[in-house]
Design a protein around this motif. Structure first.
Motif, PDB file in Angstrom:
ATOM      1  N   MET A   1       2.423  49.913 -64.800  1.00 36.83           N
ATOM      2  CA  MET A   1       3.815  49.527 -64.598  1.00 36.83           C
ATOM      3  C   MET A   1       3.995  48.022 -64.808  1.00 36.83           C
ATOM      4  O   MET A   1       4.946  47.573 -65.448  1.00 36.83           O
ATOM      5  CB  MET A   1       4.249  49.928 -63.187  1.00 36.83           C
ATOM      6  N   LEU A   2       3.065  47.240 -64.256  1.00 36.06           N
ATOM      7  CA  LEU A   2       3.128  45.792 -64.425  1.00 36.06           C
ATOM      8  C   LEU A   2       3.027  45.421 -65.901  1.00 36.06           C
ATOM      9  O   LEU A   2       3.728  44.512 -66.381  1.00 36.06           O
ATOM     10  CB  LEU A   2       2.013  45.125 -63.638  1.00 36.06           C
ATOM     11  N   GLU A   3       2.162  46.104 -66.604  1.00 34.95           N
ATOM     12  CA  GLU A   3       1.972  45.837 -68.029  1.00 34.95           C
ATOM     13  C   GLU A   3       3.246  46.114 -68.818  1.00 34.95           C
ATOM     14  O   GLU A   3       3.650  45.351 -69.708  1.00 34.95           O
ATOM     15  CB  GLU A   3       0.828  46.691 -68.577  1.00 34.95           C
ATOM     16  N   ARG A   4       3.925  47.214 -68.479  1.00 35.18           N
ATOM     17  CA  ARG A   4       5.126  47.620 -69.214  1.00 35.18           C
ATOM     18  C   ARG A   4       6.321  46.728 -68.904  1.00 35.18           C
ATOM     19  O   ARG A   4       7.102  46.385 -69.800  1.00 35.18           O
ATOM     20  CB  ARG A   4       5.505  49.063 -68.859  1.00 35.18           C
ATOM     21  N   THR A   5       6.479  46.371 -67.636  1.00 37.22           N
ATOM     22  CA  THR A   5       7.748  45.773 -67.224  1.00 37.22           C
ATOM     23  C   THR A   5       7.712  44.278 -66.953  1.00 37.22           C
ATOM     24  O   THR A   5       8.759  43.633 -66.966  1.00 37.22           O
ATOM     25  CB  THR A   5       8.262  46.467 -65.949  1.00 37.22           C
ATOM     26  N   HIS A   6       6.526  43.724 -66.688  1.00 35.47           N
ATOM     27  CA  HIS A   6       6.473  42.323 -66.271  1.00 35.47           C
ATOM     28  C   HIS A   6       5.562  41.437 -67.120  1.00 35.47           C
ATOM     29  O   HIS A   6       5.763  40.237 -67.182  1.00 35.47           O
ATOM     30  CB  HIS A   6       6.045  42.208 -64.805  1.00 35.47           C
ATOM     31  N   ALA A   7       4.522  42.012 -67.702  1.00 37.37           N
ATOM     32  CA  ALA A   7       3.566  41.178 -68.433  1.00 37.37           C
ATOM     33  C   ALA A   7       4.173  40.729 -69.759  1.00 37.37           C
ATOM     34  O   ALA A   7       4.803  41.515 -70.475  1.00 37.37           O
ATOM     35  CB  ALA A   7       2.267  41.952 -68.676  1.00 37.37           C
TER      36      ALA A   7
ATOM     37  N   GLU B   1       6.399  40.541 -59.262  1.00 36.47           N
ATOM     38  CA  GLU B   1       6.196  39.247 -59.922  1.00 36.47           C
ATOM     39  C   GLU B   1       4.963  38.536 -59.369  1.00 36.47           C
ATOM     40  O   GLU B   1       4.242  37.850 -60.110  1.00 36.47           O
ATOM     41  CB  GLU B   1       7.437  38.365 -59.745  1.00 36.47           C
ATOM     42  N   GLU B   2       4.700  38.702 -58.078  1.00 39.85           N
ATOM     43  CA  GLU B   2       3.496  38.110 -57.482  1.00 39.85           C
ATOM     44  C   GLU B   2       2.235  38.761 -58.033  1.00 39.85           C
ATOM     45  O   GLU B   2       1.219  38.097 -58.257  1.00 39.85           O
ATOM     46  CB  GLU B   2       3.537  38.277 -55.957  1.00 39.85           C
ATOM     47  N   CYS B   3       2.282  40.064 -58.233  1.00 43.75           N
ATOM     48  CA  CYS B   3       1.094  40.799 -58.683  1.00 43.75           C
ATOM     49  C   CYS B   3       0.733  40.513 -60.134  1.00 43.75           C
ATOM     50  O   CYS B   3      -0.425  40.678 -60.529  1.00 43.75           O
ATOM     51  CB  CYS B   3       1.324  42.306 -58.521  1.00 43.75           C
ATOM     52  N   VAL B   4       1.714  40.094 -60.913  1.00 43.58           N
ATOM     53  CA  VAL B   4       1.508  39.985 -62.355  1.00 43.58           C
ATOM     54  C   VAL B   4       1.174  38.568 -62.806  1.00 43.58           C
ATOM     55  O   VAL B   4       1.042  38.289 -63.997  1.00 43.58           O
ATOM     56  CB  VAL B   4       2.775  40.497 -63.095  1.00 43.58           C
ATOM     57  N   ARG B   5       0.980  37.653 -61.868  1.00 39.64           N
ATOM     58  CA  ARG B   5       0.807  36.244 -62.220  1.00 39.64           C
ATOM     59  C   ARG B   5      -0.451  35.966 -63.041  1.00 39.64           C
ATOM     60  O   ARG B   5      -0.537  34.975 -63.750  1.00 39.64           O
ATOM     61  CB  ARG B   5       0.784  35.399 -60.942  1.00 39.64           C
ATOM     62  N   SER B   6      -1.467  36.793 -62.914  1.00 37.90           N
ATOM     63  CA  SER B   6      -2.710  36.535 -63.641  1.00 37.90           C
ATOM     64  C   SER B   6      -3.365  37.861 -64.010  1.00 37.90           C
ATOM     65  O   SER B   6      -3.000  38.926 -63.494  1.00 37.90           O
ATOM     66  CB  SER B   6      -3.671  35.692 -62.788  1.00 37.90           C
ATOM     67  N   ARG B   7      -4.308  37.788 -64.920  1.00 41.85           N
ATOM     68  CA  ARG B   7      -5.087  38.959 -65.325  1.00 41.85           C
ATOM     69  C   ARG B   7      -6.522  38.791 -64.842  1.00 41.85           C
ATOM     70  O   ARG B   7      -7.062  37.700 -64.992  1.00 41.85           O
ATOM     71  CB  ARG B   7      -5.083  39.123 -66.854  1.00 41.85           C
ATOM     72  N   PRO B   8      -7.151  39.812 -64.344  1.00 43.18           N
ATOM     73  CA  PRO B   8      -6.592  41.121 -64.018  1.00 43.18           C
ATOM     74  C   PRO B   8      -5.528  41.022 -62.928  1.00 43.18           C
ATOM     75  O   PRO B   8      -5.490  40.049 -62.172  1.00 43.18           O
ATOM     76  CB  PRO B   8      -7.811  41.916 -63.548  1.00 43.18           C
ATOM     77  N   PHE B   9      -4.676  42.037 -62.835  1.00 50.26           N
ATOM     78  CA  PHE B   9      -3.593  42.006 -61.863  1.00 50.26           C
ATOM     79  C   PHE B   9      -4.139  42.130 -60.442  1.00 50.26           C
ATOM     80  O   PHE B   9      -5.023  42.955 -60.177  1.00 50.26           O
ATOM     81  CB  PHE B   9      -2.611  43.150 -62.116  1.00 50.26           C
ATOM     82  N   ASN B  10      -3.596  41.320 -59.552  1.00 54.66           N
ATOM     83  CA  ASN B  10      -3.943  41.404 -58.135  1.00 54.66           C
ATOM     84  C   ASN B  10      -2.929  42.310 -57.442  1.00 54.66           C
ATOM     85  O   ASN B  10      -1.732  42.009 -57.415  1.00 54.66           O
ATOM     86  CB  ASN B  10      -3.925  40.003 -57.518  1.00 54.66           C
TER      87      ASN B  10
END
Length: 326
Positions: free
Chosen positions: A319-325, A224-233
């Motif tokens: 993975m972030l794109e599929r499950t969290h974004a 959840e921390e990694c997906v807060r903004s684009r591009p992913f951190n």
């Protein structure tokens, strides 16, 4: 979602240290780098480790003549001109040491190993926080990096900022060029992005001490921390410092520091991100590979016990794109 073990390596050859180390004083590291890369890849394959090799755009070319044909139209105008790789191109006398500046065969070797991603480390080892450079010159430099990789059939998904000089104002450029993730810095104050003049002795000392004693925490992250903004951190957790003869008595502390953070990520379904430069291993290849082997053997234990999985940065972003974004 199980815990994630991510590794990124900054592949830069002499370009990455040429403004801080003379060629003579760094020869041992550079001479051993190719052996180190082979050893690292063999260990990765043996332990099913997927990793990102953040590769300098300059390395794709076979020699200086070919590189000169692909320089971007806008170059950085650093106030400290020594920082410019473009100036270095014109100032040095080119001879028979291309192996320390160019590596197209090495790039091909890496990309052909299972699970290995070729990311970017910019085109020229571009410094995003140094005075004099601009977002326009950064865009031109990064576009050149994307283009040279694309010409080899390599999509550029992941980026590592040279010297970890992440500039938040420049992140929209990554989106423009289709780069979906980058390696951010640890959250402790002594890891925040700085230009060269801001790297004080105290900051360096704290980072060194943190490699052996827990000053900054485990530096593991939820998705959840990694997906807060684009591009992913996909932030760094730990720099894998090379073997040091003077600090050899502390090797068990260095290993324990890494293993405890890895376990925190595995048990808590979080992400742990280890990084280093292949040339860090070059001066003492066998000891550094032996240390890496211990880390990867521990990963095997965490995989068996907690289901931890090794993913390169591009795979984490997908993975972030599929499950969290959203």
């Amino acid at each position: 979602m199980p815990g994630i073990f991510t590794i990124s390596l900054d592949l830069e050859l002499y370009w990455g240290v040429r403004d801080s180390r003379s060629f003579g004083e760094y020869t041992a590291n550079l001479s051993g780098e190719h052996e180190a890369i082979h050893g690292i890849l063999d260990l990765f394959e043996a332990h099913d480790i997927h990793a990102t090799w953040a590769t300098l755009g300059f390395l794709f070319f076979k020699d200086i003549a070919e590189l000169r044909q692909h320089l971007p139209g806008v170059l950085p105008d650093y106030h400290r001109q020594k920082l410019s790789s473009y100036r270095y191109i014109d100032e040095r006398a080119w001879g028979d040491d291309d192996v320390f500046h160019f590596a197209p065969d090495t790039i091909e070797m890496i990309r052909n190993r299972p699970g290995q991603e070729i990311g970017t480390h910019t085109f020229s080892h571009y410094y995003c926080l140094e005075e004099g450079q601009t977002i326009e010159s950064f865009r031109a430099d990064l576009q050149a990096a994307v283009d040279v990789a694309s010409a080899k059939g390599i999509p550029t998904i992941s980026l590592v900022f040279p010297r970890n000089q992440g500039n938040p104002d420049y992140l929209p450029v990554l989106n423009e060029l289709g780069i979906t993730c980058y390696r951010g810095n640890e959250s402790a104050s002594f890891y925040k992005p700085r230009n060269k003049q801001e790297q004080s002795s105290l900051v360096r000392a704290l980072r060194l001490l943190d490699a052996y004693i827990n000053l900054s925490g485990y530096n593991t992250y939820s998705l959840e921390e990694c997906v807060r903004s684009r591009p992913f951190n996909i932030p760094a957790s730990r720099f894998l410092r090379p073997y040091s003869r003077s600090l050899a008595p502390l090797e068990s502390l260095r290993l324990s520091r890494i293993k405890r953070a890895m376990r925190d990520a595995a048990a808590g379904n979080r992400l742990f991100h280890l990084w280093w430069h292949p040339h860090n291993f070059g001066a003492d290849v066998k000891r550094n590979l032996a240390f890496l082997q211990k880390i990867l053997a521990y990963y095997d234990q965490l995989k068996k016990r907690y289901g931890m999985q090794a993913c390169n940065m591009g795979e984490v972003a997908a993975m972030l794109e599929r499950t969290h974004a959203g």
